[in-house]
Design a protein around this motif. Structure first.
Motif, PDB file in Angstrom:
ATOM      1  N   HIS A 104      -6.135  31.276 -33.798  1.00  0.00           N
ATOM      2  CA  HIS A 104      -7.100  30.221 -34.058  1.00  0.00           C
ATOM      3  C   HIS A 104      -6.435  28.850 -33.955  1.00  0.00           C
ATOM      4  CE1 HIS A 104     -10.463  28.072 -35.857  1.00  0.00           C
ATOM      5  NE2 HIS A 104      -9.605  27.501 -36.677  1.00  0.00           N
TER       6      HIS A 104
ATOM      7  N   CYS B 168     -14.082  25.515 -38.179  1.00  0.00           N
ATOM      8  CA  CYS B 168     -12.884  25.649 -37.337  1.00  0.00           C
ATOM      9  C   CYS B 168     -11.763  24.743 -37.829  1.00  0.00           C
ATOM     10  CB  CYS B 168     -13.217  25.299 -35.885  1.00  0.00           C
ATOM     11  SG  CYS B 168     -14.161  26.555 -34.990  1.00  0.00           S
TER      12      CYS B 168
ATOM     13  N   ASP C  68     -10.072  26.340 -40.750  1.00  0.00           N
ATOM     14  CA  ASP C  68      -9.569  27.708 -40.580  1.00  0.00           C
ATOM     15  C   ASP C  68     -10.391  28.706 -41.385  1.00  0.00           C
ATOM     16  OD1 ASP C  68      -7.529  26.609 -39.025  1.00  0.00           O
ATOM     17  OD2 ASP C  68      -6.109  26.552 -40.686  1.00  0.00           O
TER      18      ASP C  68
ATOM     19  N   THR D 132     -14.548  27.322 -27.940  1.00  0.00           N
ATOM     20  CA  THR D 132     -14.061  27.930 -29.185  1.00  0.00           C
ATOM     21  C   THR D 132     -14.267  29.439 -29.283  1.00  0.00           C
ATOM     22  OG1 THR D 132     -16.170  27.390 -30.268  1.00  0.00           O
ATOM     23  CG2 THR D 132     -14.373  25.794 -30.508  1.00  0.00           C
TER      24      THR D 132
ATOM     25  N   SER E   3     -11.545  31.894 -30.489  1.00  0.00           N
ATOM     26  CA  SER E   3     -11.043  31.929 -31.864  1.00  0.00           C
ATOM     27  C   SER E   3     -11.536  33.194 -32.554  1.00  0.00           C
ATOM     28  CB  SER E   3     -11.540  30.708 -32.651  1.00  0.00           C
ATOM     29  OG  SER E   3     -11.331  30.909 -34.037  1.00  0.00           O
TER      30      SER E   3
END
Length: 332
Positions: free
Chosen positions: A20, A295, A298, A319, A322
């Motif tokens: 990530h 995001c 986290d 994204t 991730s």
């Protein structure tokens, strides 16, 4: 790419977080071209938001962080209605706030953008990453007619659908992620996170909720405007101060007002959202910046598409790799 429910992180947590982080740091690097276009230039950062959409405030704060990182100092920071045109010199660059209001869903904001571009036909204008959407072909045609004659208009877009549309306005089009990614990583205190947070739109982009989401046990449901609540009075104070400075012939003080009053207020609102996210183990959101904030923090989360595909277009571009995020495609 869709991942299965429920919200959970695989057992290899360090590998998940490393992947990530790699995705997030990579997104920040895409903005380097903007720094190159501004280095050594006198520029004005205009169209900053003065309303209760925390997503747009995150974009502004991310943009200011980006300027700071690259040693760039705007000559002006102002909302469009109170931007002093007389401060613009022949070689100055105008930098417009990014977001998702380029089109006919938010006509007053887009109309002001069109007016600014028309007012400065000989200055370089950089539109920071936007999502473009027009529900009306007539509105699109009128907007193109207003802007396409500008010879130095640079439009950064957040997805390939917008990229195709932007080429109708100019040949200077660039694909880049949202400026809020410059805030990564956003740290928060350990608040004993538990339960699922639902950030649910209450505006014109509100989608239907997929059945799989309805089956989840949601601890808290809210939206940005509800989160800000009574502190919206700080927005009213800012608006009144803007009016007074312009009315009494002090437009040069507007940048100081923005830096020393409005930016701290925006950070205050952002921190309210960060604390709310930190208080929950996971997030379900139909707001793009609900996704982006998760995001930045986290935090594992599920994203529901908005009513015209903005969220899925963005995620599929930037994204989706991730392991903390899951795209739940809308089904009516």
């Amino acid at each position: 790419m869709n991942r299965s429910f429920p919200l959970s992180i695989p057992s290899q947590e360090s590998q998940v977080m490393n992947k990530h982080s790699e995705v997030m740091e990579g997104l920040k690097a895409h903005h380097a071209i903007i720094a190159g276009m501004l280095k050594g230039k006198r520029f004005h950062f205009v169209d900053i938001p003065d309303y209760d959409n925390i997503g747009d405030l995150l974009i502004m704060l991310g943009t200011l962080r980006f300027f700071q990182i690259h040693g760039l100092t705007p000559s002006t920071i102002a909302t469009l209605p109170y931007f002093d045109h007389t401060r613009v010199r022949a070689d100055d660059v105008l930098v417009l706030q990014g977001g998702g209001n380029f089109g006919d869903l938010y006509t007053s904001i887009h109309g002001r953008r069109e007016a600014l571009i028309a007012a400065f036909p000989n200055n370089r204008i950089i539109q920071l990453p936007q999502t473009l959407f027009f529900s009306s072909e007539d509105a699109l045609a009128k907007s193109v007619a207003t802007m396409c004659s500008h010879q130095d208009l640079h439009i950064f877009v957040r997805d390939i659908v917008s990229e195709k549309l932007a080429h109708e306005f100019t040949d200077k089009v660039y694909l880049a992620p949202d400026m809020a990614h410059q805030l990564y990583p956003v740290k928060s205190t350990d608040r004993g996170a538990k339960g699922v947070l639902r950030i649910q739109r209450v505006d014109k982009e509100k989608p239907y909720t997929p059945e799989v989401i309805k089956q989840l046990s949601i601890r808290t449901t809210t939206d940005w405007v509800e989160l800000i609540g009574d502190e919206r009075k700080l927005i009213t104070v800012f608006e009144k101060l803007e009016w007074r400075l312009k009315h009494y012939g002090m437009p040069g003080a507007l940048t100081a007002l923005s830096k020393w009053f409005w930016v701290p207020v925006c950070r205050r609102f952002m921190n309210k959202a960060v604390d709310l996210f930190a208080d929950h183990e996971s997030v379900v959101t139909d707001r793009l910046h609900g996704h982006i904030l998760a995001c930045l923090m986290d935090k594992k989360h599920i994203v529901i598409d908005n009513n015209y595909g903005k969220n899925s277009s963005y995620m599929n571009q930037w994204t989706i790799e991730s392991p903390l995020t899951t795209l739940a495609r809308e089904k009516t």
